[in-house]
Design an enzyme around this catalytic site. Structure first.
Site, PDB file in Angstrom:
ATOM      1  N   SER A  63       0.851  -1.191   0.000  1.00  0.00           N
ATOM      2  CA  SER A  63       0.000   0.000   0.000  1.00  0.00           C
ATOM      3  C   SER A  63       0.882   1.234   0.000  1.00  0.00           C
ATOM      4  CB  SER A  63      -0.929   0.004   1.223  1.00  0.00           C
ATOM      5  OG  SER A  63      -1.679   1.195   1.270  1.00  0.00           O
TER       6      SER A  63
ATOM      7  N   TYR B 116     -13.660  -0.315  -5.369  1.00  0.00           N
ATOM      8  CA  TYR B 116     -12.300  -0.098  -4.847  1.00  0.00           C
ATOM      9  C   TYR B 116     -12.160  -0.662  -3.437  1.00  0.00           C
ATOM     10  CZ  TYR B 116      -8.432   2.481  -2.756  1.00  0.00           C
ATOM     11  OH  TYR B 116      -7.276   2.830  -2.066  1.00  0.00           O
TER      12      TYR B 116
ATOM     13  N   PHE C 104      -7.148   4.876   3.738  1.00  0.00           N
ATOM     14  CA  PHE C 104      -8.180   3.852   3.852  1.00  0.00           C
ATOM     15  C   PHE C 104      -7.589   2.458   3.827  1.00  0.00           C
ATOM     16  CE2 PHE C 104     -11.935   1.440   3.288  1.00  0.00           C
ATOM     17  CZ  PHE C 104     -11.693   0.544   2.247  1.00  0.00           C
ATOM     18  N   GLU C 105      -6.546   2.250   2.988  1.00  0.00           N
ATOM     19  CA  GLU C 105      -5.923   0.931   2.877  1.00  0.00           C
ATOM     20  C   GLU C 105      -5.271   0.531   4.212  1.00  0.00           C
ATOM     21  OE1 GLU C 105      -3.318   0.977  -0.450  1.00  0.00           O
ATOM     22  OE2 GLU C 105      -4.864   1.628  -1.872  1.00  0.00           O
ATOM     23  N   LEU C 106      -4.656   1.512   4.927  1.00  0.00           N
ATOM     24  CA  LEU C 106      -4.070   1.214   6.239  1.00  0.00           C
ATOM     25  C   LEU C 106      -5.162   0.843   7.235  1.00  0.00           C
ATOM     26  CD1 LEU C 106      -1.824   1.078   8.327  1.00  0.00           C
ATOM     27  CD2 LEU C 106      -1.934   3.571   8.545  1.00  0.00           C
TER      28      LEU C 106
END
Length: 610
Positions: A439, A488, A517-519
């Site tokens: 990420s 997504y 958001f990915e974290l």
């Protein structure tokens, strides 16, 4: 004038008196004036008074020798006796005071007959001066007489008459000894010896004193009682030992006498039934000695109580009496009251010889019950051995510290080596497709710095090159490995769940942009699936926004972070990549083995042996 001089009976200066008579006779024969005669006579008497000394002049001035005696004592010959310089009184609570101050020093004088001159009793003479009392140890018939004492500013004159009689003259019956040996713990009694004398005279109550202080019924303790002029001890304690003095008054031919006798009490224990007990050496003791140096051999022996103790302690060489002319033996005794004695016997060797090293030194102790022995054998002191032990200890400590420092410095390398050889494959059968999900922040080309490696280049080129090509790991890069067309958020969550690790490349653009958001999704997935672990790489310094979710803030605080330094971290041999490998899953593939061994493990050994 001759008659006047002859009538003076003063013994102050007989020589001066004779010379003064001769001078006066010569002057009278020469018809000198009377004034000159008186001057010569006066000068002679002044000289006589000066020579005679202040003590005798003081006695004559006070007239003590002609005064009536204030108190009269009788004593039994051969016994201990004490006279105190104090006026008799009913309220007297002691019969001697050893702590009399120096400014109240007592002066004693005595003579046997009234017509004899007074003699000063000096400190070095007998009887002995002690405090305010005069001690006779013992009193004899020749000590009978008149005693006069003075205490400056307290007593100007005290005249005491002492009459010493034999036991026969005093009509004593059953009077044996004034020394008593009382057994501790038993009931005993002390009888006043004087009550055995003058049986034809009625005797009033006896006054008892112990160590100078009067014993009364009120002040006596529970185990000490006065009954019928005797002291009863039940039981007898060690503190009951001491000097007891008893007085009682008797009238003989209408003269009031005080008969004083003394009892010395010693408290003893039961005689021991055991032989000596060795405290040291107990059995055979090996003692190191250095050739040519002095040495002390110490022997501690404990003896039980014996009234007449034939204690004997000596050192013997090879069990022979004559030990050595160079050996000096000294003995110190430490009394332990009724428990007996502890004896320290020391033998001193001036210098240790080869003969001493081959000898057995035996400490022999003996009492009336039996004997015991302790043996000391000498052993050469090994200096080389001690030096070897010291050097070995220092070397071991140095090696331990060196190993600790190397392990601390190369801990990552050691763990990686251990995992390469001993740990099983962590990825087998876990159902995961990817080893790590990557990420990072997606930047426009205008935002990148051409002089440095960008986040996108790091994530898309450098990281796959090191982890995939060289070490055999399979990465999941969203733009590269996930086909577009889906939502997504769902794609991100699915990719993370299919990965064993989530590599998060942190930067200011990452924490303040949409990639955060990915974290957050990685944190939530890791909380649900324990097999998923996060690897945080701090690509650039950043400030945490206040809008970060609490779970993300906590993850940034507690999870380990690997810092990227663009100037030194790019090379494959740097510490940065070792930490990345350390956090990746254990995977024993041929490619990973080559990566681990041919890369940094070889450099580890080169660092250790440099």
């Amino acid at each position: 004038m001759d008659k006047l001089l002859a009538s003076d009976s003063s013994p102050l200066c007989p020589i001066c008196l004779t010379e003064s008579k001769m001078i006066l006779k010569e002057n009278v024969s020469e018809h000198q004036p009377k004034l000159i005669k008186k001057i010569i006579l006066t000068l002679c008497w002044i000289l006589a008074l000066f020579v005679s000394g202040a003590e005798v002049s003081e006695i004559n001035l006070l007239g003590c020798s002609h005064a009536e005696p204030q108190i009269q004592y009788r004593a039994i010959s051969g016994e201990e006796f004490v006279l105190q310089c104090t006026l008799p009184g009913r309220d007297a609570t002691h019969i001697y005071n050893n702590s009399l101050l120096k400014e109240h020093k007592v002066k004693w004088f005595w003579h046997q007959k009234d017509k004899e001159p007074l003699k000063a009793i000096k400190e070095s003479s007998k009887p002995a001066l002690q405090g305010d009392a005069l001690w006779f140890k013992p009193v004899r018939d020749s000590d009978s007489g008149v005693y006069i004492c003075l205490i400056r500013e307290k007593i100007s004159c005290l005249k005491i008459v002492l009459e010493v009689q034999t036991k026969a003259a005093a009509k004593c019956s059953g009077y044996d000894t004034n020394v008593l040996y009382l057994l501790a713990g038993n009931g005993n009694s002390i009888t006043c010896p004087g009550t055995k004398c003058y049986s034809h005279i009625k005797k009033p109550d006896v006054k008892w004193y112990k160590d100078g202080h009067q014993i009364t019924r009120k002040k006596s303790r529970q185990s000490l009682k006065l009954k019928h002029n005797e002291i009863y001890l039940n039981p007898t304690y060690e503190i009951d030992a001491g000097t007891y003095v008893c007085d009682y008054t008797l009238y003989d031919n209408n003269i009031k006498w005080t008969l004083r006798t003394t009892v010395t009490v010693e408290v003893i224990a039961k005689t021991t039934t055991h032989p000596p007990n060795f405290l040291y050496p107990n059995g055979v003791v090996i003692l190191e000695a250095e050739l040519g140096k002095p040495l002390e051999l110490k022997c501690h022996v404990q003896f039980g109580f014996e009234r007449f103790s034939p204690m004997k302690v000596t050192w013997r060489r090879n069990n022979k009496e004559n030990i050595n002319e160079k050996l000096i033996q000294e003995t110190s005794v430490y009394p332990e009251g009724l428990k007996g004695h502890t004896l320290l016997h020391v033998a001193k060797l001036k210098e240790v010889t080869e003969r001493d090293l081959r000898s057995n030194f035996t400490c022999f102790a003996e009492n009336s019950v039996g004997n015991a022995t302790g043996v000391i054998q000498l052993k050469r002191k090994q200096r080389v051995f001690l030096l070897y032990v010291l050097c070995s200890a220092i070397s071991t400590l140095f090696a331990f510290l060196l190993c600790t420092a190397l392990i601390y410095q190369h801990w990552i390398e050691i763990v990686l080596m251990y995992r390469s050889y001993l740990v099983h494959n962590e990825t087998t059968g876990d159902g995961k497709e990817f080893d790590a999900f990557v990420s990072y922040a997606k930047l426009d080309s205008s935002e990148s710095d051409s002089a440095l490696i960008s986040e996108e280049k790091f994530a898309l080129e450098l990281l796959p090159d090191m982890l995939e090509k060289k070490c055999g790991y399979k990465l999941c890069i969203l733009e590269r490995d996930i086909l577009p067309g889906g939502a997504y958020t769902d794609e991100v969550v699915t990719a993370i769940k299919q990965s064993r690790r989530a590599i998060i490349i942190l930067s200011p653009a990452y924490v303040s942009g949409p990639s955060i958001f990915e974290l957050q999704a990685a944190v939530n997935c890791a909380l649900e699936d324990k097999k998923i672990k996060l690897v945080l790489i701090k690509f650039q310094a950043f400030q945490e926004p206040e809008t970060l979710p609490p779970a993300v803030k906590k993850a940034l605080r507690i999870l380990p972070v690997i810092t990227w330094n663009s100037s030194i971290s790019a090379a494959p041999t740097k510490k940065f990549w070792k930490y990345v490998y350390y956090h990746m899953p254990v995977k024993t593939t041929k490619v990973l083995g080559n990566c681990s061994l041919k890369g940094f493990f070889q450099r580890l050994f080169s660092l250790v042996y440099q």
